[in-house]
Design an enzyme around this catalytic site. Structure first.
Site, short mmCIF file in Angstrom:
data_model
loop_
_atom_site.label_atom_id
_atom_site.label_comp_id
_atom_site.label_asym_id
_atom_site.label_seq_id
_atom_site.Cartn_x
_atom_site.Cartn_y
_atom_site.Cartn_z
N ARG A 15 26.75 46.14 38.11
CA ARG A 15 26.94 47.41 37.41
C ARG A 15 27.75 47.24 36.11
NH1 ARG A 15 28.87 50.56 42.81
NH2 ARG A 15 29.25 48.40 43.47
N LYS A 22 32.30 39.82 36.94
CA LYS A 22 33.06 41.08 36.83
C LYS A 22 34.57 40.84 36.87
CE LYS A 22 33.15 44.11 40.38
NZ LYS A 22 32.74 45.25 41.22
N GLY A 82 27.54 41.08 51.70
CA GLY A 82 28.42 42.20 52.05
C GLY A 82 29.86 41.77 52.24
N GLY A 107 38.85 41.88 44.66
CA GLY A 107 39.09 41.35 43.32
C GLY A 107 38.83 42.36 42.23
N ALA A 368 56.67 38.43 -2.66
CA ALA A 368 55.36 39.03 -2.35
C ALA A 368 54.24 38.09 -2.77
CB ALA A 368 55.23 40.35 -3.09
N SER A 393 57.41 35.56 -6.39
CA SER A 393 56.15 36.21 -5.99
C SER A 393 54.93 35.40 -6.40
CB SER A 393 56.05 37.59 -6.64
OG SER A 393 57.03 38.41 -6.09
C1 UD1 Z 1 33.84 48.82 48.69
C2 UD1 Z 1 33.92 49.42 50.09
C3 UD1 Z 1 34.14 50.94 49.96
C4 UD1 Z 1 35.41 51.19 49.15
C5 UD1 Z 1 35.40 50.46 47.81
C6 UD1 Z 1 36.77 50.51 47.17
C7 UD1 Z 1 32.55 48.07 51.61
C8 UD1 Z 1 31.25 47.94 52.30
N1 UD1 Z 1 32.71 49.14 50.80
O1 UD1 Z 1 32.73 49.42 48.04
O2 UD1 Z 1 34.24 51.53 51.24
O3 UD1 Z 1 35.56 52.59 48.96
O4 UD1 Z 1 35.07 49.06 47.98
O5 UD1 Z 1 36.74 50.02 45.86
O6 UD1 Z 1 33.42 47.26 51.81
N2 UD1 Z 1 32.15 41.34 47.62
C9 UD1 Z 1 31.99 40.06 48.05
N3 UD1 Z 1 30.83 39.72 48.67
C10 UD1 Z 1 29.84 40.62 48.90
C11 UD1 Z 1 30.02 41.93 48.45
C12 UD1 Z 1 31.19 42.28 47.82
O7 UD1 Z 1 32.86 39.21 47.88
O8 UD1 Z 1 28.83 40.23 49.48
C13 UD1 Z 1 33.40 41.69 46.91
C14 UD1 Z 1 33.15 42.17 45.50
O9 UD1 Z 1 33.22 41.09 44.59
C15 UD1 Z 1 34.27 43.19 45.30
C16 UD1 Z 1 34.57 43.69 46.70
O10 UD1 Z 1 34.02 42.76 47.59
O11 UD1 Z 1 35.42 42.58 44.76
C17 UD1 Z 1 33.97 45.06 46.94
O12 UD1 Z 1 32.56 44.99 46.78
P1 UD1 Z 1 31.75 46.11 46.00
O13 UD1 Z 1 30.32 45.74 46.02
O14 UD1 Z 1 32.37 46.39 44.70
O15 UD1 Z 1 31.97 47.32 47.01
P2 UD1 Z 1 32.04 48.87 46.69
O16 UD1 Z 1 30.67 49.42 46.58
O17 UD1 Z 1 32.94 49.12 45.55
CA CA Z 2 33.93 47.89 44.06
#
Ligand code: UD1
Ligand code: CA
Length: 447
Positions: A15, A22, A82, A107, A368, A393
């Site tokens: 995004r 990111k 995830g 992060g 200057a 200057s």
């Molecule tokens: C996540 C939470 C959401 C919360 C929000 C807060 C989950 C499923 N959702 O959503 O409930 O409100 O953060 O900001 O946890 N990441 C990985 N590996 C992956 C996917 C993500 O390391 O496979 C890391 C991303 O780099 C990021 C963090 O986990 O730093 C959160 O992932 P992101 O995809 O941004 O989750 P959100 O949709 O923001």
């Molecule tokens: Ca996030």
């Protein structure tokens, strides 16, 4: 029982629409993830593990450079399956976590502050049960955060990800910040049984309903939204920057620094300013800037890597670059650029000047339009200007060159050879005057 911290940073961050990962996008001069790692180490954990995507070495090398002395470990998540799957990847590199508390941070949530997290750790230590702790925030408008379901006592029953909510669930304002503190053994048993969601992702957030089923309903703390904002887009990046700047401006003013127009002053994460300093509007502090006490920075100045001792004055419209060091009482005025240059006490360059790779002795006065020509297109050379020397200057100092203590260089000189102490040097064409020739020239030109 020890504390171990897992920081999730293996997501794709699509995004952001960026070629840069990111979590490397900077905020206040530090990559996003650097803020999270700093806060993590401030909690003095036994281990910190950052979960990263495979192959891309940029995050690892940036973090190693930023935190060379710290016990930082890295785990690789082979595929972004995830947040739950990401935590599982961390367990491969951490020492056994069964007897520890695990703090999980994202992060992409860099506006965290240490006290808020320390509070959660303290609360858990004093709790009478082993349930996990989760930070929530109230977010009123339509948003992409997970919604937290609670029982009548406010204990966590589960989290529904925004994409999976019913219309009714979407109206829940209590949202997941992504910050949780879980006993290691509970986390391990959750990870062993977790199942993918409809989208195929393993959600860490399912831990809350898992624990509720084990009679370990999560404790929910509510924190200020600005401390927990997650960054998924450039708009959110700008919002997070704004929160950090507001925090730093407040800290500065509380520490005795006057900001005439706080909203127009931009700090870096490591800016240090002594008390009774006055910062005029529209000033930018890049990284590694240290100001002593009673320093004045006039409007539209940009500083980076500069050290200003007490009672110095800079600007308006000055540019101080890495290695600029102004000692007590030194001054730099409008449209002056200073790089890798020490200005001893009382030295001053008040207008339209470039000082690069130079050393100015005590009370040296730079007129200057003085330019140190430090670069011949291939190499850089130094300029030494002695104490009490006076540079007229529009002088060009062709480096390497030395101007002795107390010497005077006449205005408009091009100095290519060293000047002896106390000498007066003219290095310009002699003025020739042809009496009446101006008038004659004009008359001739008319015909
Ligand atoms: C996540 C939470 C959401 C919360 C929000 C807060 C989950 C499923 N959702 O959503 O409930 O409100 O953060 O900001 O946890 N990441 C990985 N590996 C992956 C996917 C993500 O390391 O496979 C890391 C991303 O780099 C990021 C963090 O986990 O730093 C959160 O992932 P992101 O995809 O941004 O989750 P959100 O949709 O923001
Ligand atoms: Ca996030």
């Amino acid at each position: 029982m020890g504390l171990k911290i897992i920081i999730l940073a293996a997501g794709q961050g699509t995004r952001m629409k960026s070629d840069l990962p990111k979590v490397l996008h900077p905020l206040g001069g530090l990559p996003m993830i650097g803020h999270v790692v700093r806060v993590a180490f401030a909690l003095e954990p036994a281990q910190v593990c950052v979960v990263l995507p495979p192959e891309d070495q940029r995050i690892t090398s940036t973090l190693k450079q930023l935190f060379p002395q710290q016990p930082l470990t890295f785990a690789t998540q082979d595929k972004p399956l995830g947040t739950g799957h990401a935590v599982q990847s961390a367990l491969h590199v951490l020492d056994d976590i069964s007897g520890d508390d695990i703090l999980i941070l994202c992060g992409d949530t860099p506006v965290l502050d240490t006290q808020t997290l320390a509070f959660m750790i303290q609360e858990k230590a004093q709790a009478h049960d082993e349930a996990p702790w989760l930070y929530s925030m109230n977010v009123s408008h339509d948003n992409a955060y997970g919604r937290i379901k609670v029982d009548h006592e406010g204990r966590g029953l589960g989290i529904v990800e925004a994409a999976c909510t019913t219309e009714e669930e979407r109206n829940i304002t209590l949202c997941n910040t992504g910050v949780m503190l879980v006993p290691g053994y509970l986390l391990k048993s959750f990870l062993m049984q977790m199942k993918p969601s409809a989208s195929g992702e393993f959600y860490l957030t399912d831990l809350i309903s898992f624990c509720a089923h084990q009679d370990q309903k999560a404790h929910i703390l509510i924190g200020p939204q600005e401390n927990f904002c997650g960054i998924n887009t450039r708009v959110e990046l700008a919002q997070a920057e704004n929160h950090l700047q507001t925090r730093w401006r407040t800290h500065m003013m509380e520490a005795g620094v006057t900001l005439m127009d706080p909203a127009s002053v931009y700090f870096s994460y490591d800016t240090i300013i002594g008390k009774d300093s006055v910062i005029y509007p529209h000033v930018y502090f890049g990284t590694q800037v240290i100001l002593g006490e009673r320093v004045t920075i006039r409007p539209f100045s940009m500083l980076m890597g500069a050290t200003l001792d007490s009672d110095t004055r800079v600007g308006p419209c000055a540019h101080l670059r890495p290695g600029a060091h102004l000692k007590e009482g030194a001054r730099v005025g409008n449209f002056v650029e200073v790089k890798n240059t020490v200005m001893e006490a009382g030295a001053h360059a008040d207008h339209l000047t470039y000082l690069g790779d130079s050393h100015l002795g005590k009370n040296a006065a730079i007129g200057a339009g003085t330019i140190t020509c430090n670069y011949n297109g291939f190499k850089k050379f130094p300029t030494h200007i002695g104490a009490e020397a006076f540079i007229g200057s529009n002088t060009t100092l062709v480096a390497p060159v030395k101007i002795g203590d107390g010497a005077i260089v006449a205005a408009g000189s091009v100095v290519t050879h060293d000047v002896a102490p106390d000498a007066l040097v003219f290095a310009r064409a002699k003025q020739t005057q042809l009496q009446g020739y101006g008038k004659k020239f004009k008359e001739k030109a008319k015909t």
